[in-house]
Design a protein around this motif. Sequence first.
Motif, PDB file in Angstrom:
ATOM      1  N   PHE A 217     -93.660  47.725  63.401  1.00 52.10           N
ATOM      2  CA  PHE A 217     -93.379  49.082  62.935  1.00 52.10           C
ATOM      3  C   PHE A 217     -91.943  49.229  62.434  1.00 52.10           C
ATOM      4  O   PHE A 217     -91.591  50.284  61.898  1.00 52.10           O
ATOM      5  N   THR A 284    -105.793  48.260  68.723  1.00 51.78           N
ATOM      6  CA  THR A 284    -105.274  49.540  68.224  1.00 51.78           C
ATOM      7  C   THR A 284    -106.376  50.587  68.070  1.00 51.78           C
ATOM      8  O   THR A 284    -106.168  51.612  67.416  1.00 51.78           O
ATOM      9  N   ILE A 287    -105.647  54.399  68.795  1.00 44.98           N
ATOM     10  CA  ILE A 287    -104.918  55.318  67.911  1.00 44.98           C
ATOM     11  C   ILE A 287    -105.685  55.609  66.626  1.00 44.98           C
ATOM     12  O   ILE A 287    -105.163  56.277  65.741  1.00 44.98           O
ATOM     13  N   LYS A 288    -106.915  55.129  66.532  1.00 39.80           N
ATOM     14  CA  LYS A 288    -107.709  55.431  65.354  1.00 39.80           C
ATOM     15  C   LYS A 288    -108.304  56.825  65.470  1.00 39.80           C
ATOM     16  O   LYS A 288    -108.867  57.183  66.500  1.00 39.80           O
ATOM     17  N   PHE A 374     -95.053  58.843  59.106  1.00 41.10           N
ATOM     18  CA  PHE A 374     -95.909  58.939  60.291  1.00 41.10           C
ATOM     19  C   PHE A 374     -97.122  59.827  60.014  1.00 41.10           C
ATOM     20  O   PHE A 374     -98.262  59.459  60.340  1.00 41.10           O
ATOM     21  N   THR A 378    -101.104  58.905  59.655  1.00 43.14           N
ATOM     22  CA  THR A 378    -102.035  59.597  60.553  1.00 43.14           C
ATOM     23  C   THR A 378    -103.168  60.261  59.796  1.00 43.14           C
ATOM     24  O   THR A 378    -104.346  60.105  60.151  1.00 43.14           O
ATOM     25  N   ILE A 383    -104.992  56.613  61.243  1.00 47.00           N
ATOM     26  CA  ILE A 383    -104.405  55.935  62.395  1.00 47.00           C
ATOM     27  C   ILE A 383    -103.331  56.850  62.974  1.00 47.00           C
ATOM     28  O   ILE A 383    -102.257  57.012  62.391  1.00 47.00           O
ATOM     29  N   ASP A 384    -103.616  57.458  64.094  1.00 48.67           N
ATOM     30  CA  ASP A 384    -102.736  58.489  64.654  1.00 48.67           C
ATOM     31  C   ASP A 384    -101.597  57.860  65.456  1.00 48.67           C
ATOM     32  O   ASP A 384    -101.647  57.767  66.676  1.00 48.67           O
ATOM     33  N   ILE A 385    -100.538  57.445  64.748  1.00 45.10           N
ATOM     34  CA  ILE A 385     -99.412  56.830  65.445  1.00 45.10           C
ATOM     35  C   ILE A 385     -98.525  57.870  66.123  1.00 45.10           C
ATOM     36  O   ILE A 385     -97.620  57.497  66.877  1.00 45.10           O
ATOM     37  N   THR A 386     -98.783  59.161  65.887  1.00 47.92           N
ATOM     38  CA  THR A 386     -98.053  60.179  66.647  1.00 47.92           C
ATOM     39  C   THR A 386     -98.506  60.206  68.100  1.00 47.92           C
ATOM     40  O   THR A 386     -97.832  60.764  68.958  1.00 47.92           O
ATOM     41  N   GLY A 388     -98.684  57.709  70.085  1.00 49.19           N
ATOM     42  CA  GLY A 388     -97.815  56.836  70.872  1.00 49.19           C
ATOM     43  C   GLY A 388     -96.369  57.283  70.734  1.00 49.19           C
ATOM     44  O   GLY A 388     -95.706  56.973  69.728  1.00 49.19           O
ATOM     45  N   TYR A 391     -93.493  54.956  69.532  1.00 47.80           N
ATOM     46  CA  TYR A 391     -93.319  54.502  68.156  1.00 47.80           C
ATOM     47  C   TYR A 391     -92.216  55.266  67.423  1.00 47.80           C
ATOM     48  O   TYR A 391     -91.767  54.829  66.352  1.00 47.80           O
TER      49      TYR A 391
END
Length: 593
Positions: A217, A284, A287-288, A374, A378, A383-386, A388, A391
Motif C-alpha cells: 500500500f 483480502t 475488505i471486499k 481510498f 472503495t 475493496i473497502d480499505i477504509t 482497515g 491502512y
Amino acid sequence: MKPLNQNRWLHIFLLLLWIFLGTILRFANLTGKSPWTDEFATMVFSLGNSYQEVPLNQVISLETLLKPLQPNPNANIGDVISLLRFRDNHPPVYFILVHWWQQLFPTNQGYLSLWAARSLPALFGVISIPATFGLAKLAFRSLVVAQLAAAMMAVSPYGIFLAQEARHYSLATVFVIFSLTCLVVAARRIWLGQKIPFWLVFLWIAINSLGITIHYFFTLTLLAEAIALFVLLLSQMRTSQAENYYAGILKNCYRLSIAAIGTIITGLIWLGKFIPQDYGSEMTDWIKNDSSNIWAIINPPFQALAAWITMLTLLPVEASSLTIVIISGAAMLCFLIWAIPILYHGIKQQWQQRDFRLPIIILAGFACGAIAIFFAITYFLGIDITRGARYNFVYFPAVIVLLGASLAVYWQKFQLSDTSNNWLLNKLANQSWTIDPGKIAIVIIWLMGLFGGITVSANLGYQKYYRPDLFLPILAESSQVPALITTSQQTLVQTGEMMGIAWELKEYSFAEKVNFLLANQNYKGDRKAAQTLKKTLKQLPRPLDLWLINFHAPVEFNSCVIDLRDFPSIDGYNYQLYHCPEIDNMQTKIRDN
C-alpha cells in the motif's frame, strides 16, 4: 529568554522529552494484549516456519498448534522470502528484519517472545517522532511547527496503535515520512525555479523502492505524492510564483521523470519478484464490498472519519463499563466540536503567510489525494480499505505535520479576533491569564492526545480484533471435563484464531485437558467440516465438552447436548458449548425420555 525559534538547547530538550514520552506510551503494556491472527502471521513467517506444520482434520494438542511459533535454527532468510511468496500476501523486508531481531531475545516457554515481536515496531514508532520533527522543520522552516508536530506524534493514539502491533505499519510510516521529506524538498526547488539535485532524485527512488517492499500500500503514498505535485503546479500557475512555473518545470522535468520512472521500474521489479500470483484472492476477502448491501455505501465515510479522529484523540470507548463508554463518547464529541474550528482557523491563518503556503499545498494536497484514492478504491473497485484503520499509515504523517502547523498559530500572542467565534477561547481571552489563551488551547489539545495514547496503551481503545483472554475464564468455569475446541478452517486466518486461544491457554493449569480440531472446509457452509467433526467425536473418550468456535458448517449431534446458557459476546469469537456425556449415560437418558 530567547524566542522559542532561536533557543537551540530548549529545542533539543523538548525533542528528547517527546521521544521519551513517546517511548513510554509505545512500550507500556506491550505484552498485555493477546496477539491476533495478523501478528501470528508475522511471527510464524519471520521465523521461517509454515502453518502447514499444524495438522488439519485431526485432534491436536496445544503444543502442536503452537509449534510454528518455536524458533527454527535451520531457517534462513531464503525460507522467510519463499514462505511469503507462496503462503502470504506481504513483501519481505519487514519480516527479514524481524527474523534477525528475534534472535537477540530469549524465547518464552520455547516460543517466540511476544515482547520481541512487538518491540521492533514500537521502536520504529519511536523513530517516527524525530522523523516527524525533521519533516515539519524542512517543510515549514519553523521550529515551533516542528516541536508541535513531534509532540502530537508522540501521543497520537493512532500512532501508538500502529506501534504496538507486531506488524509492518510503523516501519511503513517511517518510510512515508522519508518519502514526504524528499517530496517537500523537491517541491520547494520547483517552487523557486531551481534544479532538483540528482542526489535527491536517487535517494527518493531508493526510499520509494524500499517502501514498496515494506507494504504494497506504499504505492498509494506514491500516487498521492503525484497528486500533490500536480496540485502544486496548478497552484503555482495561479499565484505570483507563475514566473517561476516554466523555469521550474523545464529545469526539473527530466529529473522528475527519472524519479518517477526509477520508482516505477524498481517497484515493478519488486512486485514481479515477490507478489503472489493469487494476491488478494483469499486473505483480502474481508475488505471486499458487497455492492448489493446498502451499508457498503454508507459505512466507508464513517469508518474513515473514525480513523481520522483517533489521529488526534481517543478516550476509553471500548471500556467494559457502559457508563465510561457513554461519558468518553460525549467528551470526545464535545472536544471535537470545540477543537475542529480552532484547527481549521489555524491552517487558514497559516495560509495567509507566504512562506507557509507551499508546504500547506504539498501536504494538504497529498493527504486529500490519498483520501480520494481510498474512496476511489472503495467505491469503484469494491475493496473497502477504509475498513482497515491501519491502512491510513499511507498519509498519517502529513496529517500530524499539518496539525502542528495549525497549532503553531496559537503559540504566538493570542488576539481576541483570532478566536473565530470559538466560545471557550473567547472566554479565556477575556480573563486575566499569566499564560496566553492560545497556549492553553494547545495544552488542552495535546492533553487530549495524551489521554488517547494512554487509552490505547491500557487496551481501552483500539483493542485487538480477537479477545481470547476473555474466552479462557469462560472455558475454565464452564468445562470441568476434557474439552475439544473446534473450528472450521479455510485459511491461515482460522489457524491464527485458534493460536490466539492456545497462546492464552498455555498460562492455565488445565491446558493439558484441552485439545483442538481444525476441520478443513472449502467455503462457509461446506458440510465437509461437520462430517470431519462427527467422525472425530466417535473416536474420542467421554465425557467431553465440545466448544464450536467460528464454526461455519451445519451440525447435528445425537450424543451431545447444547448448553443453553447466555454466554457473553467476545470480539472475534462466535462460540457455542456442547456437553457430550458418556455414551451409556446418554442412551439411558434417551430411553427414559
